[in-house]
Design a protein around this motif. Sequence first.
Motif, PDB file in Angstrom:
ATOM      1  N   UNK A  96      -0.868  -9.129  -8.838  1.00 45.44           N
ATOM      2  CA  UNK A  96      -0.592  -8.592 -10.172  1.00 45.44           C
ATOM      3  C   UNK A  96       0.694  -7.764 -10.123  1.00 45.44           C
ATOM      4  N   UNK A  97       1.439  -7.786 -11.216  1.00 46.98           N
ATOM      5  CA  UNK A  97       2.722  -7.110 -11.255  1.00 46.98           C
ATOM      6  C   UNK A  97       2.737  -6.015 -12.316  1.00 46.98           C
ATOM      7  N   UNK A  98       3.492  -4.976 -12.016  1.00 44.60           N
ATOM      8  CA  UNK A  98       3.804  -3.942 -13.000  1.00 44.60           C
ATOM      9  C   UNK A  98       5.325  -3.849 -13.029  1.00 44.60           C
ATOM     10  N   UNK A  99       5.931  -4.562 -13.987  1.00 47.47           N
ATOM     11  CA  UNK A  99       7.372  -4.714 -13.954  1.00 47.47           C
ATOM     12  C   UNK A  99       7.746  -5.614 -12.792  1.00 47.47           C
ATOM     13  N   UNK A 100       8.611  -5.132 -11.913  1.00 45.61           N
ATOM     14  CA  UNK A 100       8.993  -5.898 -10.722  1.00 45.61           C
ATOM     15  C   UNK A 100       8.173  -5.505  -9.496  1.00 45.61           C
ATOM     16  N   UNK A 101       7.250  -4.566  -9.659  1.00 47.66           N
ATOM     17  CA  UNK A 101       6.498  -4.036  -8.517  1.00 47.66           C
ATOM     18  C   UNK A 101       5.135  -4.698  -8.411  1.00 47.66           C
ATOM     19  N   UNK A 102       4.803  -5.169  -7.203  1.00 43.63           N
ATOM     20  CA  UNK A 102       3.479  -5.719  -6.958  1.00 43.63           C
ATOM     21  C   UNK A 102       2.458  -4.598  -6.838  1.00 43.63           C
ATOM     22  N   UNK A 103       1.290  -4.786  -7.444  1.00 42.55           N
ATOM     23  CA  UNK A 103       0.228  -3.784  -7.392  1.00 42.55           C
ATOM     24  C   UNK A 103      -0.707  -4.118  -6.243  1.00 42.55           C
ATOM     25  N   UNK A 104      -0.481  -3.504  -5.104  1.00 44.35           N
ATOM     26  CA  UNK A 104      -1.277  -3.764  -3.908  1.00 44.35           C
ATOM     27  C   UNK A 104      -2.294  -2.659  -3.687  1.00 44.35           C
ATOM     28  N   UNK A 105      -3.520  -3.048  -3.386  1.00 45.61           N
ATOM     29  CA  UNK A 105      -4.546  -2.051  -3.071  1.00 45.61           C
ATOM     30  C   UNK A 105      -4.219  -1.276  -1.802  1.00 45.61           C
ATOM     31  N   UNK A 106      -3.350  -1.818  -0.967  1.00 48.16           N
ATOM     32  CA  UNK A 106      -2.977  -1.121   0.260  1.00 48.16           C
ATOM     33  C   UNK A 106      -2.283   0.208  -0.034  1.00 48.16           C
ATOM     34  N   UNK A 107      -1.759   0.367  -1.238  1.00 44.07           N
ATOM     35  CA  UNK A 107      -1.122   1.634  -1.595  1.00 44.07           C
ATOM     36  C   UNK A 107      -2.133   2.775  -1.641  1.00 44.07           C
ATOM     37  N   UNK A 108      -3.422   2.441  -1.682  1.00 45.25           N
ATOM     38  CA  UNK A 108      -4.471   3.464  -1.736  1.00 45.25           C
ATOM     39  C   UNK A 108      -5.000   3.856  -0.358  1.00 45.25           C
ATOM     40  N   UNK A 109      -4.570   3.152   0.677  1.00 46.15           N
ATOM     41  CA  UNK A 109      -5.030   3.521   2.024  1.00 46.15           C
ATOM     42  C   UNK A 109      -4.341   4.811   2.447  1.00 46.15           C
ATOM     43  N   UNK A 110      -5.146   5.793   2.852  1.00 46.27           N
ATOM     44  CA  UNK A 110      -4.620   7.130   3.139  1.00 46.27           C
ATOM     45  C   UNK A 110      -4.346   7.381   4.617  1.00 46.27           C
ATOM     46  N   UNK A 111      -4.823   6.493   5.479  1.00 42.89           N
ATOM     47  CA  UNK A 111      -4.695   6.774   6.906  1.00 42.89           C
ATOM     48  C   UNK A 111      -5.719   7.765   7.416  1.00 42.89           C
TER      49      UNK A 111
END
Length: 201
Positions: free
Chosen positions: A145-160
Amino acid sequence: MLEYAAFPGPLGIRKNKEWPFAVMSKEDFIARNKNLIGSLWLGVEQRYNVTQEQFAERIASISSRAFKNMGEDEDAVNHSDFISGIRSEELCLAIACESGDDSAWRKFEAEYRSSMQAAARTLTKDEPEADDLIQFVLGELYGIRLEGDRRLSKLSHYSGKGSLGGWLRAVVYQCFIDRKRQNARFEQVEEPEDFDRLVSG
């Protein structure tokens, strides 16, 4: 501007109406913790296409979310403990995959796909359904899924904060539940007991 719970020090901090504690900019946060973030970065053996700046900005975002959710000011020692507990190697892999690095995705597939597949089989009790679930999860992780030119990846929610493998199994579970609920909404209800089953499910 990202917002952070305030800590004593010379860097500029402020307050706003939404967040009653003093906050600092992303740049100030990174500057204040540059030695600690730098030591984490040095410990990353495989960096793929990730830069130190990207790594630092992700840690800033993670800390922003975590401390804002706490709803209280934290002292510098607790803040340092939080950053020190981040799994830098796994976080770097997640950032690289999120950005579409092919070598990172090959590493990801080799390390984590089998355990994700096992979790899917346990949940679905059906091999074809498990395969379908994993394809859906991988799409969510890659960001179809895209938001503008940016892909919406669930990996952005991984906090480490915790293993990437454990987090991924939780993502598989959550996607399984979400899909089950979505399918239930489209299921035709013909008998009263069917309605009761859907509500209770």
